[in-house]
Motif scaffolding. Structure first.
Motif, PDB file in Angstrom:
ATOM      1  N   VAL A 136       0.752  -1.112  -0.035  1.00 16.63           N
ATOM      2  CA  VAL A 136       0.144   0.024   0.022  1.00 16.63           C
ATOM      3  C   VAL A 136       0.715   1.114   0.094  1.00 16.63           C
ATOM      4  O   VAL A 136       1.722   1.318   0.804  1.00 16.63           O
ATOM      5  CB  VAL A 136      -0.888   0.111   1.442  1.00 16.63           C
ATOM      6  CG1 VAL A 136      -1.645   1.115   1.330  1.00 16.63           C
ATOM      7  CG2 VAL A 136      -1.831  -1.204   1.199  1.00 16.63           C
ATOM      8  N   ARG A 178       1.962   4.910   0.847  1.00 18.71           N
ATOM      9  CA  ARG A 178       1.507   5.777   1.706  1.00 18.71           C
ATOM     10  C   ARG A 178       1.863   7.118   1.501  1.00 18.71           C
ATOM     11  O   ARG A 178       3.060   7.510   1.041  1.00 18.71           O
ATOM     12  CB  ARG A 178       2.331   5.356   3.155  1.00 18.71           C
ATOM     13  CG  ARG A 178       2.226   3.852   3.647  1.00 18.71           C
ATOM     14  CD  ARG A 178       2.939   3.538   4.741  1.00 18.71           C
ATOM     15  NE  ARG A 178       4.316   3.654   4.123  1.00 18.71           N
ATOM     16  CZ  ARG A 178       5.401   4.207   5.079  1.00 18.71           C
ATOM     17  NH1 ARG A 178       5.139   4.631   6.128  1.00 18.71           N
ATOM     18  NH2 ARG A 178       6.559   4.228   4.423  1.00 18.71           N
ATOM     19  N   ARG A 194      -1.235   8.248  -6.770  1.00 20.14           N
ATOM     20  CA  ARG A 194      -1.706   6.736  -6.753  1.00 20.14           C
ATOM     21  C   ARG A 194      -1.766   6.240  -8.158  1.00 20.14           C
ATOM     22  O   ARG A 194      -1.115   5.123  -8.326  1.00 20.14           O
ATOM     23  CB  ARG A 194      -3.065   6.828  -5.999  1.00 20.14           C
ATOM     24  CG  ARG A 194      -3.369   5.125  -5.800  1.00 20.14           C
ATOM     25  CD  ARG A 194      -5.081   5.109  -5.282  1.00 20.14           C
ATOM     26  NE  ARG A 194      -5.570   5.195  -6.563  1.00 20.14           N
ATOM     27  CZ  ARG A 194      -5.852   4.618  -7.690  1.00 20.14           C
ATOM     28  NH1 ARG A 194      -5.578   3.419  -7.673  1.00 20.14           N
ATOM     29  NH2 ARG A 194      -6.596   5.164  -8.657  1.00 20.14           N
ATOM     30  N   ALA A 223      -3.417   0.438  -4.173  1.00 17.69           N
ATOM     31  CA  ALA A 223      -4.110   1.290  -3.188  1.00 17.69           C
ATOM     32  C   ALA A 223      -3.195   2.280  -2.552  1.00 17.69           C
ATOM     33  O   ALA A 223      -2.022   2.033  -2.373  1.00 17.69           O
ATOM     34  CB  ALA A 223      -4.943   0.399  -2.099  1.00 17.69           C
ATOM     35  N   VAL A 233      -2.906   5.091   1.318  1.00 19.98           N
ATOM     36  CA  VAL A 233      -3.370   5.392   2.246  1.00 19.98           C
ATOM     37  C   VAL A 233      -2.861   6.730   2.582  1.00 19.98           C
ATOM     38  O   VAL A 233      -1.575   7.038   2.664  1.00 19.98           O
ATOM     39  CB  VAL A 233      -2.959   4.588   3.643  1.00 19.98           C
ATOM     40  CG1 VAL A 233      -3.390   5.259   5.006  1.00 19.98           C
ATOM     41  CG2 VAL A 233      -3.496   3.382   3.575  1.00 19.98           C
ATOM     42  N   GLY A 240      -2.396  10.294   5.060  1.00 13.10           N
ATOM     43  CA  GLY A 240      -2.332  10.564   6.700  1.00 13.10           C
ATOM     44  C   GLY A 240      -1.945  12.245   6.532  1.00 13.10           C
ATOM     45  O   GLY A 240      -1.233  12.699   5.865  1.00 13.10           O
ATOM     46  N   ALA A 259      -6.591   8.378  13.414  1.00 14.19           N
ATOM     47  CA  ALA A 259      -5.935   7.142  13.700  1.00 14.19           C
ATOM     48  C   ALA A 259      -5.240   6.807  14.963  1.00 14.19           C
ATOM     49  O   ALA A 259      -5.303   5.815  15.504  1.00 14.19           O
ATOM     50  CB  ALA A 259      -5.080   6.861  12.427  1.00 14.19           C
ATOM     51  N   PRO A 306       3.369   2.317  10.421  1.00 16.05           N
ATOM     52  CA  PRO A 306       2.918   2.693   9.108  1.00 16.05           C
ATOM     53  C   PRO A 306       3.047   4.090   8.651  1.00 16.05           C
ATOM     54  O   PRO A 306       2.956   4.551   7.501  1.00 16.05           O
ATOM     55  CB  PRO A 306       1.567   2.273   8.844  1.00 16.05           C
ATOM     56  CG  PRO A 306       0.877   2.095  10.608  1.00 16.05           C
ATOM     57  CD  PRO A 306       2.110   1.840  11.196  1.00 16.05           C
ATOM     58  N   MET A 357      -6.639   9.374   9.067  1.00 15.07           N
ATOM     59  CA  MET A 357      -6.107   8.809   7.679  1.00 15.07           C
ATOM     60  C   MET A 357      -7.263   8.622   6.923  1.00 15.07           C
ATOM     61  O   MET A 357      -8.467   8.642   7.307  1.00 15.07           O
ATOM     62  CB  MET A 357      -5.322   7.492   8.066  1.00 15.07           C
ATOM     63  CG  MET A 357      -4.249   7.565   8.999  1.00 15.07           C
ATOM     64  SD  MET A 357      -3.205   6.267   9.326  1.00 15.07           S
ATOM     65  CE  MET A 357      -2.291   6.164   7.778  1.00 15.07           C
ATOM     66  N   ARG A 358      -7.057   8.396   5.702  1.00  8.37           N
ATOM     67  CA  ARG A 358      -8.006   8.106   4.731  1.00  8.37           C
ATOM     68  C   ARG A 358      -7.558   7.007   3.449  1.00  8.37           C
ATOM     69  O   ARG A 358      -6.447   7.297   3.197  1.00  8.37           O
ATOM     70  CB  ARG A 358      -8.546   9.321   3.982  1.00  8.37           C
ATOM     71  CG  ARG A 358      -9.556   9.238   2.933  1.00  8.37           C
ATOM     72  CD  ARG A 358     -10.162  10.110   2.107  1.00  8.37           C
ATOM     73  NE  ARG A 358     -10.557   9.753   0.709  1.00  8.37           N
ATOM     74  CZ  ARG A 358     -11.356  10.959   0.205  1.00  8.37           C
ATOM     75  NH1 ARG A 358     -11.356  12.147   0.467  1.00  8.37           N
ATOM     76  NH2 ARG A 358     -11.812  10.544  -1.262  1.00  8.37           N
ATOM     77  N   ARG A 359      -8.319   6.007   3.284  1.00 10.27           N
ATOM     78  CA  ARG A 359      -7.806   5.226   2.260  1.00 10.27           C
ATOM     79  C   ARG A 359      -8.251   5.421   0.886  1.00 10.27           C
ATOM     80  O   ARG A 359      -9.610   5.950   0.860  1.00 10.27           O
ATOM     81  CB  ARG A 359      -8.428   3.945   2.496  1.00 10.27           C
ATOM     82  CG  ARG A 359      -7.772   2.634   1.732  1.00 10.27           C
ATOM     83  CD  ARG A 359      -8.015   1.350   2.169  1.00 10.27           C
ATOM     84  NE  ARG A 359      -7.600   0.308   1.484  1.00 10.27           N
ATOM     85  CZ  ARG A 359      -6.321  -0.186   1.855  1.00 10.27           C
ATOM     86  NH1 ARG A 359      -5.644   0.097   2.952  1.00 10.27           N
ATOM     87  NH2 ARG A 359      -5.783  -1.418   1.185  1.00 10.27           N
TER      88      ARG A 359
END
Length: 323
Positions: A79, A81, A112, A120, A122, A124, A146, A194, A317-319
């Motif tokens: 993932v 970051r 992304r 994917a 994430v 922050g 988070a 993370p 945080m958001r995905r």
């Protein structure tokens, strides 16, 4: 006050951005760099991404009054970051902050996609504890709380304690011969965190010994004598001068232990060494930040006498789903 123009940041913006960050930190602290040298380093670390991943807002009085940045923090478990930073002068209207955050989400989506449509990401970002409007905005944009980053301080005692090292380990000053091994040890030690920065070979020096406030006397490596064929660096501590306080303070900027060496008292040994070095170097306080999700580290620091400084902040945080 209103924004008249938007443009990418350049290295020449370090000084006006530092002024903006100082103004923002005075009302809603999140740990932004406040010295031009540190802001210049922050911008330089973005390298070729500076023109694509930053935006500066210039106000009607000619001052830099807003800033946003997307920083690629690398991958963890497949993932991507991304760290998002948005700073607006307190006198700007609220819609500027909304505009900054929407720019950040759009730019993060572009980053992304550039890494492959199946990847994917994430996101922050930090929010001051007292910034209720900023918190509401982030929640509206799909972010969820988070963790909290605790900012802890410890007065350097007149007679710091002493501790014994486990057999087979030796405390040494930071040594250029172990630079790459230390970088690898750093990234291994922070693999289960993370939000941590995992520097590559280009960005590692600025994260460590080439940082403009690096304190070599308070920094150290713990070397495992029997593991030199693999990675001799069992643990590490990098300290910086903290020039944002009235009392001479050293910031324990980066402290970690590789998994096989945890729970052997290595962090305590390095901090105790830093206390002795701080006393002889004229520093009166140590400071560090730790996530409240890292309960073992938090308990360790509090057991050593560290207490809350009141400068902590929330991380939300958001995905971004793949596709």
């Amino acid at each position: 006050m209103k924004i008249l123009d938007w443009m990418p940041a350049t290295l020449d913006d370090a000084e006006p951005l530092a002024a903006l960050f100082r103004r923002a930190e005075a009302s809603a602290p999140v740990g932004l760099d406040q010295r031009p040298e540190d802001v210049h380093l922050r911008l330089a670390t973005l390298g070729p991404d500076l023109a694509r991943h930053t935006v500066v807002g210039v106000a009607d009085d000619g001052a830099v009054a807003a800033y946003a940045e997307v920083a690629d923090m690398g991958e963890a478990d497949g993932v991507r970051r991304l760290r998002l930073t948005a700073v607006a002068h307190p006198e700007l209207p609220g819609d500027v902050r909304t505009e900054l955050h929407r720019w950040l989400i759009e730019r993060a989506e572009q980053v992304r996609r550039a890494g492959g449509t199946a990847r994917a990401a994430v996101l922050g970002t930090r929010c001051a504890e007292n910034d209720e409007a900023g918190h509401r905005l982030l929640v509206e944009e799909g972010f969820t709380p988070a963790r909290h980053e605790r900012d802890l301080v410890l007065a350097v005692p007149e007679s710091p304690p002493t501790v014994a090292l486990p057999p087979g380990l030796v405390l040494e000053p930071v040594d250029a011969r172990y630079e790459e091994l230390t970088r690898l040890a750093h990234n291994e030690a922070y693999a289960d965190s993370p939000a941590a920065v995992r520097p590559d070979q280009r960005t590692w020096p600025q994260h460590a010994v080439a940082h403009p406030r690096f304190l070599p006397d308070l920094s150290c490596l713990l070397l495992a004598e029997e593991s030199r064929a693999d990675n001799a660096v069992a643990a590490f501590l990098f300290a910086l001068a903290d020039e944002g306080t009235d009392d001479p303070t050293a910031l324990l900027h980066c402290l970690g232990t590789r998994q096989p060496w945890r729970r052997h008292g290595l962090a305590t040994a390095m901090i105790v060494r830093a206390l002795h070095q701080a006393r002889s170097s004229g520093y009166r306080r140590l400071r560090l930040q730790v996530s409240d999700t890292n309960q073992p580290a938090l308990a360790l620091y509090r057991g050593l006498g560290f207490t809350e400084s009141g400068r902590g902040h929330a991380v939300l945080m958001r995905r971004l789903a793949a596709g």
